[in-house]
Structure formats: C-alpha cells, structure tokens
Design a protein around this motif. Structure first.
Motif, PDB file in Angstrom:
ATOM      1  N   PHE A 264       0.845  -1.194   0.000  1.00 35.98           N
ATOM      2  CA  PHE A 264       0.000   0.000   0.000  1.00 35.98           C
ATOM      3  C   PHE A 264       0.878   1.241   0.000  1.00 35.98           C
ATOM      4  CE2 PHE A 264      -3.100   3.076   1.284  1.00 35.98           C
ATOM      5  CZ  PHE A 264      -4.334   2.552   0.939  1.00 35.98           C
ATOM      6  N   TRP A 265       0.529   2.228  -0.775  1.00 36.89           N
ATOM      7  CA  TRP A 265       1.301   3.441  -0.994  1.00 36.89           C
ATOM      8  C   TRP A 265       1.907   3.986   0.299  1.00 36.89           C
ATOM      9  CZ3 TRP A 265       0.971   8.471   0.758  1.00 36.89           C
ATOM     10  CH2 TRP A 265       1.789   9.395   0.099  1.00 36.89           C
TER      11      TRP A 265
ATOM     12  N   THR B  46       3.190   3.096   2.959  1.00 38.48           N
ATOM     13  CA  THR B  46       2.860   2.618   4.298  1.00 38.48           C
ATOM     14  C   THR B  46       4.134   2.138   4.988  1.00 38.48           C
ATOM     15  OG1 THR B  46       0.601   2.041   3.666  1.00 38.48           O
ATOM     16  CG2 THR B  46       1.495   0.965   5.622  1.00 38.48           C
TER      17      THR B  46
ATOM     18  N   THR C  19      -0.469   2.072  -5.429  1.00 36.37           N
ATOM     19  CA  THR C  19      -1.048   1.023  -4.580  1.00 36.37           C
ATOM     20  C   THR C  19      -1.469  -0.179  -5.413  1.00 36.37           C
ATOM     21  OG1 THR C  19      -1.756   2.614  -2.904  1.00 36.37           O
ATOM     22  CG2 THR C  19      -2.924   0.496  -2.954  1.00 36.37           C
TER      23      THR C  19
END
Length: 189
Positions: free
Chosen positions: A41-42, A44, A158
């Motif tokens: 996920f972008w 994270t 993502t």
C-alpha cells in the motif's frame, strides 16, 4: 484511476478499477494480511491489526510516510467484511477511519477521513475485478502541492504494489486459513 471534486469537500475523492490475474481468495488473502499491507500500500511504513471484533469486523492501524516536510500520517481504520454470496455476486470491504479509536501518537498527524469501499467481483476462477471508491482526508495542515502529489500517485502506486504482492510465492502458495470469510458458507459458488 480517477479523481473528482465533490461539493462540500476540499479534497478530491477517488475511484480505481483493475482486472487482477488472481482468484477471489488470493486477492482477499492480500487484503486480510494486515501486517503486510506495508509491503504494497502506498508509502505505508507500518500496519498492524488492533482488534478483531468478529469474523466480519476488525480495526487496524496504518502509518504513512508523508512527502518531504509534511509530518507522517497515521490512521485507525474500521473494516466490515461482506463475504461473497451468489445473490450479491461479489465480496466487499467497507473501510472507515475512526480517528479517536486510540490515542494520537507523537510526531504523527492523524488521518481525518479514510472512508472507502473495495468490491471484488470474480470474472472466472482465476480473474477478479477490483473496484474501489472513496475519500481520504490526510488531516492537519498540508500544502496543496503535497495533496495533489498524493492524489495523482497513491492509487496507481497502490494497485501496482498489490499486483506485485499477488505474484509472491508466499501468497500464491499459501494454504493458511484466512482470518475473515471470503464466501458466505450457505452460498458457496
């Protein structure tokens, strides 16, 4: 990926669609593996399960690496799982930020809204359509250039990260039981 301006909101909402070369269970496995959201996920930096309420409800914590001079963001997300059934024809996750679920963490700005849904529709036994739509407000004071950068970059990055994760042997070959249901038991396809 798309973004749109909505009345009464200062930040654009988003919509993404993707055809995934993975079956519904494999795609769900990646999303349910909260500890590894940080792998796809972008931006994270951290992700962890906070509380499993039931087999269809949980809370998780996520920390985002913010661009340049902006403080990192964190969020607490409440997830409701709607398993696949033949009548509905898809599985869904409903995600909503709950900023006051846990104390604010020093040096991080709490995300004000992270409200979206993800719909997983099987196309055939090895292909799934993913659709997601929602709104994310990073909270705090943030320059418009940073918001625009994230809005342009995050959804696509993502999806690419998720696609890479779906190709990992530990995901493809996993036989571990899933923590949440993919199918409603009385309506198996």
């Amino acid at each position: 990926t798309w973004a749109k301006r909505e009345d009464g909101k200062s930040i654009r909402s988003f919509r993404v669609e993707m055809i995934v070369d993975a079956n519904l269970e494999t795609l769900a496995r990646v999303h349910f593996d909260v500890e590894n959201i940080k792998r796809w996920f972008w931006e994270t930096k951290e992700s962890r399960l906070l509380k499993k309420v039931s087999d269809k409800e949980y809370y998780f914590y996520q920390v985002f690496n913010a661009p340049l001079t902006v403080p990192d963001r964190d969020s607490v997300v409440h997830v409701i799982v709607e398993p696949f059934n033949a009548k509905r024809g898809y599985m869904a996750l409903k995600l909503n930020a709950v900023p006051e679920f846990m104390p604010h963490q020093p040096g991080r700005t709490r995300v004000a809204a992270q409200d979206y849904f993800i719909k997983f529709t099987p196309i055939d036994k090895n292909t799934t359509k993913l659709e997601s739509e929602g709104y994310i407000d990073p909270g705090g004071v943030i320059p418009s250039w940073a918001i625009n950068f994230v809005q342009r970059s995050a959804p696509y990055a993502t999806l690419l990260g998720m696609r890479r994760m779906l190709q990992q042997p530990e995901v493809l070959n996993s036989t571990a039981p899933l923590p949440f249901p993919v199918y409603e038991y009385d309506n198996l396809p």
